[in-house]
Scaffold this motif. Structure first.
Motif, PDB file in Angstrom:
ATOM      1  N   GLU A  54      40.419  40.858  32.072  1.00 32.21           N
ATOM      2  CA  GLU A  54      40.682  40.418  33.448  1.00 32.21           C
ATOM      3  C   GLU A  54      39.421  39.899  34.110  1.00 32.21           C
ATOM      4  O   GLU A  54      39.439  38.877  34.806  1.00 32.21           O
ATOM      5  N   LYS A  55      38.302  40.575  33.891  1.00 33.49           N
ATOM      6  CA  LYS A  55      37.039  40.127  34.473  1.00 33.49           C
ATOM      7  C   LYS A  55      36.569  38.817  33.839  1.00 33.49           C
ATOM      8  O   LYS A  55      36.091  37.912  34.527  1.00 33.49           O
ATOM      9  N   ARG A  87      38.483  37.892  25.823  1.00 28.08           N
ATOM     10  CA  ARG A  87      39.152  37.182  26.909  1.00 28.08           C
ATOM     11  C   ARG A  87      40.669  37.223  26.735  1.00 28.08           C
ATOM     12  O   ARG A  87      41.426  37.256  27.712  1.00 28.08           O
ATOM     13  N   ARG A 142      38.287  36.441  32.485  1.00 25.70           N
ATOM     14  CA  ARG A 142      39.109  35.291  32.860  1.00 25.70           C
ATOM     15  C   ARG A 142      38.715  34.718  34.215  1.00 25.70           C
ATOM     16  O   ARG A 142      39.048  33.576  34.536  1.00 25.70           O
ATOM     17  N   ALA A 143      38.005  35.514  35.001  1.00 24.42           N
ATOM     18  CA  ALA A 143      37.531  35.019  36.298  1.00 24.42           C
ATOM     19  C   ALA A 143      36.208  34.273  36.167  1.00 24.42           C
ATOM     20  O   ALA A 143      35.746  33.657  37.130  1.00 24.42           O
ATOM     21  N   GLU A 144      35.584  34.324  34.997  1.00 23.80           N
ATOM     22  CA  GLU A 144      34.321  33.619  34.779  1.00 23.80           C
ATOM     23  C   GLU A 144      34.576  32.156  34.433  1.00 23.80           C
ATOM     24  O   GLU A 144      35.631  31.801  33.909  1.00 23.80           O
ATOM     25  N   ASN A 145      33.613  31.317  34.716  1.00 21.90           N
ATOM     26  CA  ASN A 145      33.690  29.909  34.329  1.00 21.90           C
ATOM     27  C   ASN A 145      32.322  29.485  33.833  1.00 21.90           C
ATOM     28  O   ASN A 145      31.533  28.865  34.560  1.00 21.90           O
ATOM     29  N   THR A 150      30.152  40.037  31.640  1.00 23.67           N
ATOM     30  CA  THR A 150      31.015  41.211  31.527  1.00 23.67           C
ATOM     31  C   THR A 150      30.714  41.975  30.248  1.00 23.67           C
ATOM     32  O   THR A 150      30.724  43.208  30.231  1.00 23.67           O
TER      33      THR A 150
END
Length: 403
Positions: A378-379, A318, A381-384, A193
Motif C-alpha cells: 500500500e505504501k 508492490r 503504490r503511493a510512490e512515484n 518503504t
C-alpha cells in the motif's frame, strides 16, 4: 531539454531507464536511451543500441573460467559498450546524461561536452553509508567504518578498465588525468518503504523510489499466461531472471513438487537458464515460459519464488505478493537480508540445496507474512519513483542553463 539515458546489463538494468525515459518524454523533453540489444521493453521511446547482447554474452561466458572470460569476452564487450556510449553522447549532444555506473566513459564525455551527469544506483553500491555495506560487497554489516569502506569497491571497475578510460580521454583531447569528472548527483532507484534513507547520505544522493515498468494491458499478455493467471486456482510464480548455473533441472523440480505439495499450480519462467524443468515433473498444473511481465502477473500469484534481484523484489512487494528468495550473487543476498530483517520474507533458501520439503515450508511461511507484505504494498503504490527522479534531473538541467 535533451536527456540521454545510458545503461548496460540485463533486463533489470534496462527496463527502469525506459520507465524514466517515458516520464521525461511525457513532460515534454527530448529523450534518448542507449542500451544493450536484449530486452524487448515494449517502449516506443527513442533508443539506440550499444552493440552488445548481454544474454549472448552470458551464454558465452557461462562455461569459461573467470580470467579467460574477462579477457576474451567481457572486456571486448565492455570496450564496445564504452565506446558506443561515448560516441552517442558526442554526436547527440544532450543537456544532461543519466547513466548506469558500468558506463565509465560517461564522466569523460560529460566533461568534454561541459554538461552534468547523474549516476543511477538500482541498488545501493555507490553512496557510502555506515548503516550497511555496499550491496554485493559484504554479506554482513561490520560496523560503520568498514561499511563505508566497502563502497570503495566500485573503484575496482575503474582500475579494470583504466586503459579504456585513458584512450577515451585521449580521443576527446582531454588531459591524461585518471580522475573522473564528478557527477552532479546520484539517483538511487530504490523504494524508501523498503530501504529508509540513511542519515549520513549526502544531499546529492536522491532516494527516488524504484522505476517500475509500466504495466502492460493484460490483453497484451500471451494467451496461455493470461488464462493461467486468470484461473481461480491459486498459483506460484517462480523465476530467476538472468541467473544461471548449478543444477537447473533439480532446482526446477523441487519448486514444482514443493508448489504441488502446497496446493499451488506453478508458473515457471526459465529466464536465461536458472530453471530447466525436466519432462517428468510437468503436467497440466505447470506452465513453462521464458519470461513474463511482472507487473501484469505477480498481483495474481499467491507466492513468488525468485532470485532477489532489485527489480523483482520491488515488483513483488508492490504487487503485495509474498516472496521466497533464492539469492545467487551480487546484490541479491543484500535484498534477502533486508527483507528478512523487515519481516517480509523468511530466511533465504540455498539455490543448490532446494528440496520439495524446503520449498513447501518456505511457501507456508511466505503466505503467513501476507499482512506485512500488504502494508508495504500500500505504501509503495503511493510512490512515484520515475516522477521524483525526473524532477531531480530537470532541476539540475535548469541549474546549468540548459534550454
Amino acid at each position: 531539454m535533451r536527456f540521454l539515458l545510458a545503461t548496460a546489463g540485463s533486463r533489470g538494468d534496462v527496463e527502469p531507464f525506459f520507465s524514466l525515459a517515458s516520464v521525461l518524454r511525457e513532460a515534454g523533453h527530448v529523450v534518448r536511451v542507449a542500451a544493450p540489444d536484449d530486452p524487448d521493453t515494449g517502449s516506443d521511446v527513442d533508443s539506440v543500441s550499444l552493440g552488445v547482447s548481454f544474454a549472448d554474452l552470458g551464454r558465452v561466458v557461462a562455461d569459461v573460467s573467470g580470467m579467460r572470460a574477462f579477457r576474451e569476452h567481457i572486456r571486448p564487450a565492455m570496450r564496445t559498450i564504452l565506446g558506443r556510449a561515448m560516441d552517442e553522447a558526442v554526436n547527440w549532444r544532450p543537456d544532461v546524461i543519466v547513466a548506469h555506473p558500468k558506463l565509465l566513459t560517461v564522466p569523460i564525455v560529460a566533461e568534454h561536452l561541459g554538461v552534468p551527469y547523474l549516476t543511477v544506483e538500482l541498488t545501493p553500491v555507490l553512496s557510502p553509508t555506515g548503516e550497511f555495506p555496499a550491496a554485493g560487497v559484504l554479506n554482513h554489516s561490520l560496523g560503520s567504518a568498514i561499511n563505508r569502506l566497502s563502497y570503495r569497491a566500485a573503484a575496482v571497475g575503474e582500475r579494470m578498465f583504466r586503459a579504456d578510460i585513458r584512450t577515451a580521454r585521449q580521443r576527446l583531447g582531454l588531459s591524461g588525468s585518471q580522475n573522473l569528472f564528478p557527477p552532479a548527483g546520484s539517483l538511487v532507484a530504490v523504494s524508501p518503504t523498503l530501504l529508509p534513507r540513511p542519515a549520513d547520505w549526502p544531499t546529492t544522493t536522491h532516494l527516488t523510489g524504484d522505476w517500475p515498468r509500466q504495466p502492460s494491458p493484460e490483453g497484451n499478455l500471451d494467451a496461455a499466461v493470461r488464462d493461467f493467471a486468470a484461473s481461480d486456482a491459486p498459483f506460484l510464480y517462480a523465476g530467476f531472471g538472468s541467473m544461471r548455473g548449478g543444477d537447473a533441472a533439480t532446482r526446477a523440480e523441487a519448486i514444482v513438487d514443493g508448489g504441488r505439495r502446497a496446493g499451488l499450480r506453478v508458473l515457471l519462467a526459465t529466464g536465461w537458464g536458472g530453471l530447466e524443468p525436466p519432462q517428468r515433473c510437468l503436467g497440466g498444473d505447470v506452465l513453462v515460459v521464458s519470461a513474463v511481465p511482472h507487473a501484469a502477473v505477480l498481483p495474481h500469484a499467491a507466492v513468488a519464488i525468485h532470485h532477489g534481484g532489485a527489480g523483482t523484489v520491488h515488483a513483488a512487494a508492490r504487487a503485495g505478493t509474498p516472496s521466497v528468495l533464492v539469492p545467487f550473487l551480487a546484490d541479491q543476498p543484500f535484498w534477502a537480508r533486508l527483507l528478512h530483517r523487515s519481516g517480509l520474507t523468511g530466511p533465504p533458501l540455498d539455490r543448490d540445496r532446494l528440496t520439495a520439503d524446503r520449498v513447501q515450508a518456505a511457501i507456508a511461511d511466505a503466505v503467513d507474512r501476507r499482512p506485512a507484505v500488504d502494508r508495504v504494498a500500500e505504501k509503495m503504490r503511493a510512490e512515484n519513483g520515475p516522477a521524483t527522479a525526473a524532477a531531480v534531473i530537470t532541476r539540475i538541467a535548469a541549474g546549468t542553463g540548459a534550454s
